[in-house]
Write an enzyme that holds these catalytic residues in place. Structure first.
Site, PDB file in Angstrom:
ATOM      1  CE1 TYR A 116      -4.190   1.819   0.587  1.00 23.20           C
ATOM      2  CE2 TYR A 116      -2.645   3.386   1.524  1.00 23.20           C
ATOM      3  CZ  TYR A 116      -3.896   3.095   1.029  1.00 23.20           C
ATOM      4  OH  TYR A 116      -4.849   4.083   0.937  1.00 23.20           O
TER       5      TYR A 116
ATOM      6  CG  PHE B 230      -7.803  15.732 -24.916  1.00 21.05           C
ATOM      7  CD1 PHE B 230      -7.866  15.190 -26.187  1.00 21.05           C
ATOM      8  CD2 PHE B 230      -8.271  14.978 -23.847  1.00 21.05           C
ATOM      9  CE1 PHE B 230      -8.368  13.913 -26.385  1.00 21.05           C
ATOM     10  CE2 PHE B 230      -8.768  13.697 -24.037  1.00 21.05           C
ATOM     11  CZ  PHE B 230      -8.824  13.170 -25.311  1.00 21.05           C
ATOM     12  CG  ASP B 231     -12.492  15.398 -25.890  1.00 20.95           C
ATOM     13  OD1 ASP B 231     -11.544  14.887 -25.271  1.00 20.95           O
ATOM     14  OD2 ASP B 231     -13.096  14.835 -26.809  1.00 20.95           O
TER      15      ASP B 231
ATOM     16  CG  ASP C 280      -2.698  17.492 -21.908  1.00 21.88           C
ATOM     17  OD1 ASP C 280      -2.220  16.352 -21.710  1.00 21.88           O
ATOM     18  OD2 ASP C 280      -3.864  17.673 -22.294  1.00 21.88           O
TER      19      ASP C 280
ATOM     20  CB  ALA D 232      -1.117  12.617 -24.035  1.00 23.67           C
TER      21      ALA D 232
ATOM     22  CE  LYS E 222      -4.481   9.205 -25.013  1.00 22.09           C
ATOM     23  NZ  LYS E 222      -4.693  10.530 -24.528  1.00 22.09           N
TER      24      LYS E 222
ATOM     25  CG  HIS F 211     -19.185  11.810 -29.888  1.00 23.23           C
ATOM     26  ND1 HIS F 211     -19.349  12.838 -28.986  1.00 23.23           N
ATOM     27  CD2 HIS F 211     -18.048  11.177 -29.542  1.00 23.23           C
ATOM     28  CE1 HIS F 211     -18.343  12.834 -28.138  1.00 23.23           C
ATOM     29  NE2 HIS F 211     -17.527  11.832 -28.446  1.00 23.23           N
TER      30      HIS F 211
HETATM   31  C1  LIG Z   1      -5.881  11.252 -23.915  1.00 25.33           C
HETATM   32  C2  LIG Z   1      -5.581  12.632 -23.532  1.00 25.33           C
HETATM   33  C3  LIG Z   1      -5.971  13.158 -22.300  1.00 25.33           C
HETATM   34  C4  LIG Z   1      -6.804  12.370 -21.302  1.00 25.33           C
HETATM   35  O1  LIG Z   1      -6.178  11.220 -20.926  1.00 25.33           O
HETATM   36  P1  LIG Z   1      -6.953   9.866 -20.524  1.00 25.33           P
HETATM   37  O2  LIG Z   1      -5.860   8.943 -20.153  1.00 25.33           O
HETATM   38  O3  LIG Z   1      -7.759   9.440 -21.708  1.00 25.33           O
HETATM   39  O4  LIG Z   1      -7.829  10.205 -19.363  1.00 25.33           O
HETATM   40  C5  LIG Z   1      -5.617  14.459 -22.007  1.00 25.33           C
HETATM   41  N1  LIG Z   1      -4.938  15.206 -22.889  1.00 25.33           N
HETATM   42  C6  LIG Z   1      -4.546  14.733 -24.083  1.00 25.33           C
HETATM   43  C7  LIG Z   1      -3.782  15.612 -25.012  1.00 25.33           C
HETATM   44  C8  LIG Z   1      -4.865  13.447 -24.464  1.00 25.33           C
HETATM   45  O5  LIG Z   1      -4.503  12.992 -25.664  1.00 25.33           O
END
Ligand SMILES: *Cc1c(COP(=O)(O)O)cnc(C)c1O
Length: 458
Positions: A72, A124-125, A215, A217, A258, A450
């Site tokens: 843990y 990102f969304d 951000d 990814a 990613k 969607h």
């Molecule tokens: C995929 C992604 C996220 C969110 O990540 P999740 O692992 O899907 O929660 C945030 N920002 C970018 C640029 C992404 O491609």
């Protein structure tokens, strides 16, 4: 003869692909309400829905799974991951979380409050969702070239610094908790941001005293683009470029699904111990204790290995070359695609391809359904269906671009799979002027329609 490029890995375990017929697929997609999210994965031959969490792990990563420490507190897996994060990014402090949006939830709970403004390149969304959920505003300051599928710009993900400066001057620094830079710029089509742009952005942020958050990814793909396209970086190593990138940020959020080539995982990393201490409280509330944060020990081990593999130069070159290969093959088949090609996906201009299908009948979704029926290829619509209705007028929104995205999972498909995808679109291309009708909505949710929408043929 110059030897051709090859992927720097070979196959040890295989997963069967269920080969179906066009007739079976026509029935399945009808049953699915013409919504590709409703298909079962065994009804799909080549799945290009997303590159998120769909990569193939290496034998090293699978071995690390067996070495996971599930304690843990203070697990060795935590220290292994912490050391990889610090080694690769240079950040001293880090918090594990279960995926990218969880990193946003933890960090933004601390930093974003009602009435705030978070400018950046296209958010990102889920990132935008976490900002708007807190009654704050995300403002997109990406360069105008990003919206033009044929404009030839090597770094279409860049921030327009004049747009950003106007946003800061208009709103005042007190309302801006941080500037958010997304690398690569996913929403603009996996387009990279140059080191020059990042450096100038850092200077501007410093001059106003505003922190900079990345951000991240697809930070490794961004670094590979810098090496290939930016003057002065030809001879830098990927790890040098990655270190320089993160030296410009105060903190980063990461979706490890990613570029770190794991099926689930994420983290936050930062320079400031004070920020780390404050964010730890939210991490414990939302994710788990600070030495696991929503991840199993074995998953932290696989992530640590994936971070190293995902930043290997030979792998990254083969990754970008595979995306480029598909893009070139599609171009040869007469398909209009966004150029230059992005890092993780190819974007097809559906209005240019299915010229006869009216905009109200969703040409990109129509093309997605054609590609599925023709060859079992699953892409995703990035157009009017995704853009949803205006929250006030409830009218359908029609974004400038109506795109079909083909996202490529990491280390999963071969060149012959890419040839197959190109052949599917070449076949559709031959009969494209006979495709005159699209689809209409018969069932839709009030938001994020969607994912669950039901359609019928016009
Ligand atoms: C995929 C992604 C996220 C969110 O990540 P999740 O692992 O899907 O929660 C945030 N920002 C970018 C640029 C992404 O491609």
């Amino acid at each position: 003869m110059k030897l051709p490029y090859i992927e720097p890995y070979k196959t040890k375990v295989v997963e069967p692909v269920n080969l179906s017929t066009p007739k079976e697929r026509a029935a399945w997609i009808r049953e699915a309400g013409y919504n590709l999210f409703n298909l079962r994965s065994d009804q799909v031959i080549i799945d290009l829905l997303t590159d998120s969490g769909t990569g193939a792990m290496s034998d090293t990563q699978w071995s690390e799974i067996m070495l996971g420490d599930e304690s843990y507190a203070g697990a060795s897996s935590y220290y292994k991951l912490k050391s990889a994060v610090t080694d690769i990014t240079g950040f001293e402090f880090f918090l594990p979380v279960h995926q990218g949006r969880a990193a946003e939830n933890v960090l933004f709970s601390l930093l974003v409050k009602e009435g705030d403004i978070v400018p950046g390149n296209s958010h990102f969304d889920t990132t935008k969702g976490h900002i708007e959920f807190r009654k704050a505003l995300a403002i997109d300051c990406t360069i105008d070239e990003a919206g033009d599928t044929s404009a030839n710009h090597p770094f279409k993900g860049n921030v327009d610094l004049r747009k950003l400066e106007r946003v800061i001057d208009k709103n005042g620094t007190g309302k801006i908790p941080f500037i958010l830079l997304t690398i690569t710029n996913n929403t603009a089509g996996g387009q990279p941001v140059s080191m020059k742009n990042m450096r100038e952005l850092k200077e501007m942020a410093d001059s106003y005293g505003i922190p900079l958050v990345f951000d991240s990814a697809r930070f490794a793909e961004n670094a590979a683009f810098i090496k290939m396209r930016e003057k002065g970086y030809e001879n830098s190593s990927i790890s040098e470029i990655v270190r320089e990138t993160f030296s410009l940020a105060d903190a980063m959020t990461m979706s490890s699904k990613k570029d770190a080539i794991v099926n689930m995982g994420g983290f936050i990393a930062m320079k400031s111990e004070e920020l780390y201490n404050k964010a730890s409280i939210f991490n414990i509330m939302f994710e788990g204790y600070i030495t696991y944060g929503g991840m199993s020990g074995r998953d932290m081990n696989a992530l640590a290995a994936g971070l190293y593999e995902g930043t290997e130069e030979r792998y990254l070159i083969s990754r970008l070359r595979q995306v480029e290969y598909l893009g070139s093959k599609l171009k040869e088949a007469g398909v209009t695609v966004q150029e230059p090609f992005g890092g993780h996906a190819i974007f097809i201009d559906a209005t240019g391809f299915l010229r006869e299908v009216p905009r109200e009948q969703f040409p990109a979704q129509t093309l997605a359904i054609e590609a599925y029926t023709e060859g079992g290829v699953r892409g995703v619509e990035i157009g009017a269906l995704l853009a949803d209705r205006d929250p006030v007028t409830r009218k359908n929104r029609y974004p400038k671009l109506e795109l079909l995205r083909l996202a490529i999972p990491r280390r999963v498909y071969s060149s012959s799979h890419m040839d197959y995808v190109a052949a599917v679109f070449a076949n559709i291309s031959e009969r494209r002027d006979s495709i005159k009708k699209g689809f209409r909505i018969v069932k839709e949710a009030p938001i994020m329609r969607h994912f669950t929408v039901g359609l019928e043929r016009v």
